[in-house]
Design a protein around this motif. Sequence first.
Motif, PDB file in Angstrom:
ATOM      1  N   GLU A  68      -1.761  11.797  -9.563  1.00 39.37           N
ATOM      2  CA  GLU A  68      -0.719  10.804  -9.290  1.00 39.37           C
ATOM      3  C   GLU A  68      -0.314  10.076 -10.568  1.00 39.37           C
ATOM      4  OE1 GLU A  68      -1.466   8.146  -6.118  1.00 39.37           O
ATOM      5  OE2 GLU A  68      -1.248   9.684  -4.569  1.00 39.37           O
ATOM      6  N   ASN A 325      -6.773  -0.053  -3.197  1.00 34.97           N
ATOM      7  CA  ASN A 325      -5.449  -0.022  -2.559  1.00 34.97           C
ATOM      8  C   ASN A 325      -5.329   1.073  -1.503  1.00 34.97           C
ATOM      9  OD1 ASN A 325      -4.532  -2.139  -4.178  1.00 34.97           O
ATOM     10  ND2 ASN A 325      -3.850  -0.735  -5.805  1.00 34.97           N
ATOM     11  N   ASN A 328      -3.544   0.411   1.715  1.00 34.98           N
ATOM     12  CA  ASN A 328      -2.078   0.327   1.655  1.00 34.98           C
ATOM     13  C   ASN A 328      -1.433   1.697   1.471  1.00 34.98           C
ATOM     14  OD1 ASN A 328      -2.201  -2.521   1.736  1.00 34.98           O
ATOM     15  ND2 ASN A 328      -2.532  -2.605  -0.496  1.00 34.98           N
ATOM     16  N   ARG A 329      -2.246   2.750   1.528  1.00 37.49           N
ATOM     17  CA  ARG A 329      -1.724   4.100   1.308  1.00 37.49           C
ATOM     18  C   ARG A 329      -2.110   5.004   2.464  1.00 37.49           C
ATOM     19  NH1 ARG A 329      -1.102   5.841  -3.923  1.00 37.49           N
ATOM     20  NH2 ARG A 329      -0.318   7.713  -2.893  1.00 37.49           N
ATOM     21  N   ASP A 331      -0.567   7.445   3.621  1.00 38.08           N
ATOM     22  CA  ASP A 331      -0.183   8.826   3.359  1.00 38.08           C
ATOM     23  C   ASP A 331      -1.328   9.623   2.713  1.00 38.08           C
ATOM     24  OD1 ASP A 331       0.355   6.965   1.142  1.00 38.08           O
ATOM     25  OD2 ASP A 331       0.970   8.776   0.052  1.00 38.08           O
ATOM     26  N   LEU A 332      -2.225   8.891   2.001  1.00 33.60           N
ATOM     27  CA  LEU A 332      -3.313   9.579   1.328  1.00 33.60           C
ATOM     28  C   LEU A 332      -4.294  10.186   2.317  1.00 33.60           C
ATOM     29  CD1 LEU A 332      -4.166   7.321  -1.747  1.00 33.60           C
ATOM     30  CD2 LEU A 332      -3.084   9.569  -1.743  1.00 33.60           C
TER      31      LEU A 332
END
Length: 873
Positions: A68, A325, A328-329, A331-332
Amino acid sequence: MEQFFKFWFFLAIFSLQVFCSEALQEAKSPGDIIIGGLFPIHETCFNLFTRFSVARLAQSLMMVHAIEEINQSGELGNITLGYHIVDSCGDITTLKLTFCSYVFYNHNTDREQHFTPPVMAVIGDYYSEISVAVTRQLNLEKIPEISYGSTSGLLSDKTRFPSFLRTVPEDDHQAKAVIEILKDHNWNWVGIVATDGEYGRYAVERLRHHAERHDICFAYIKFLPEFLVDNNLKDSINEAVKSITENTNVSVIVSFTKPNHMMYIFDNVLKHHGGRNKVWIASDTWSQSVNCLDTTRWNLKDVGTIFGITLKSGNTSRFEQFLRNLDNRPDLYENNSFLSDFLNGTVSGSNTSLDTKITQLINMIYPYAVFSIELAVKAIAETVKDLINEEFTLTIIRQETLVSLCNVFLFYLDGKKYSFDKNCNLNSGYDIVLWRYNSPNTLDMNYEVGHYHIEQGSMTFIRSEIMRSRCSTCYPGEWKVRKAGQPVCCYECKKCPMNYYSAHKDASLCLACENTTHYSFEGSQNCIKKRIDYLEWDDVYHIVLLAFAALGVLLTLVVAVIFLARWNTPVVRSSVGPIAILLLLSLLSTFGSVVFFGGQPKDWQCQTRQVLFGLSFTLSVSCILVRSFRIIMAFEFDPVTQGILEKLYKPYLIIPLCMAGQVLICTVWLAYRPPVFQQDSKSFVKLLLLKCHENLLPAFGAMLAYIGFLAIICFILAFKGRKLPECYNESKFITFSMLIYIITWIIFGPVYVNVTGKYNSAIEMAVILISAYSVLFCLFFTKCYIILFKAEENTVNVFRNTVRNFSMGRDRDLDKNYPSGIQNSALSMESLSSPEPLHPVAKRRESINSVAKPFFQSPVLDKQPPLLQDEAQ
């Protein structure tokens, strides 16, 4: 034929589809170029996935984070990187899944329809055994594999593994690092535990190779089955535990195993007291694996000390922020079944909060893994960038990746330069860590105590943790004696003998002390300086002897004054005045010679003292010999014998002749081998004795024997005159003084030869003083007593009367020998020639008158005392 190969190819693809139809956990992200990831997220796999590893999950996320960062940096332009991560389970039996995941993935006939690019490269696996098998499969498709943890040296063989690269050093360097740890801590008797696979076998072989050159020996080497599902695992563990617990003098164990192997070993070995308090050197495979030790059952103090060899560390701060974090993700973890199961509590069996799960991931960050995985991703990105700059299409880029990847000789990470070597290894070095507690239940496995530099081949320790582990350890003061039939590092220890030492442990030889100035006892660690010793001036015994010598000098001077003051008295005249003065001078010299026997000796002092004593006392005895001779001559009544004695009596010739013999002896001594100053380092262990060495004992003995010979003559002559008149009789005093001298020096001989030390000189001083005092007291003090306190007896008339009485006593004895009617034959013969033969008594009186003259006559004075008159007058 072509149709035949197509048939078998599609049959193989169909078989793979069926074979891989099992549901797999994976993590995916789309991109123009896909990077595969192979991580042992489950430490073992048998039917069902078990033993979930949070640390390995964190490592898979390190790859995600690094990709990323590359995409967000825009360094590849419009090209993006994607990933496809699967689980190797740390077990070679799962390779069919890896093969399905990537090979089948690249041959998917529907790939173009779904716009899915092939896998360009694979990052992983951690274990060398997995990487060896995987790279062989991937090489069929020209897919490069970059490992972040596979360290087996076998993988450096590019003819066998052309598609394998790694961002870590090979295990030959790790073996060298282990040797440096052992050398630095002076450990040469160790045990080895390793897995029976490519990694363990190679590591042990390299360790053996380097250990032979440094006298490091292995007490035992135990191999454990590579796979945890092996039926022999339990027996192998028990055998290893037995070796560890029974070899009590082996305190250091080097382990090239996997974390689960170590978990089993610790659980079993710590049950035994003999298995505790050891030093463990952990290879990179488990050096930072917290799961190895069950802290709920065992304490780190029970284990002892754990040194870990870890790969070079990187900056973990960015990755930590990435993990914080995660909430807050979504999608991961939606496309990451491993992460999803972990965060949802499926794998842990509990419903702990998301923050707690993230904290667990953060606690399982291995700094070396961050570094190695980021390097691997960075190497792939640099390869892509180079190919983009050459304006290759994506298809060509994917095809040229393997050729170009190992040629990325230089790339940057966090501002530092890195490159692969000719074997596609990245030799970044090692950090040495020490396990310790952060808190009562939390282990810190990142506490660095040293660094190993591959290019220099050297170890730098910034902290020291020492423990012993040796087959034999010889302490300072001992030396090594090899044991027959034992390894080179096994030996017996013997104490260094006297006057030898060893200052270091395990000395091969004891070093000799400079025995003239230093000494050591048996088993000494150093040499001790010898104390210098000699008969010092302030020594009590020396002071006493010097006091007697000074007193002797004073008394001799007093006697000389008395004799000079009463020079013309019969006592002095009967002592032959000049000879008496010469005798007193010789005694002064004898007393003075005593001074040269003390203090720190010098060559001139050693020569002076013996020669001065020898000559001075020879003069004394020569003078006494003259006086003894004169006494015998004065009272010899046989005219014939007396005449002969008068001819022989030459005092000023006898004395020089006697002295000449001693001068000859001393001259030969001084010319040939004179007495010398000597440092005696052998007689005493702790002392350096400074003394005079006679150097030629026969000459020393001859000097004393010569004086003794003269003394014996004096003794014989004086003994013959022992019955002379009291007022004249020196004979018995001469006899007594000579007897003292002879006895004293006879005793002195063996004592002097057998006694060593500074008081050897004191013994000779004492004997000299006894000899001189015997002469002074016997020959002079009795006369001084008459001169000072018996002046009425110191007259000519008293002397005459004494001689007359003595002669008359002898006459009566003579008359008894000649009764009336019986005559001596000698007298009869004499009567024939003499008309008026003398009576024997009359003849005796005439003889007395004749001998009285020389007795009272002074050799110095011209005047003669009147002759004794006949008793009838």
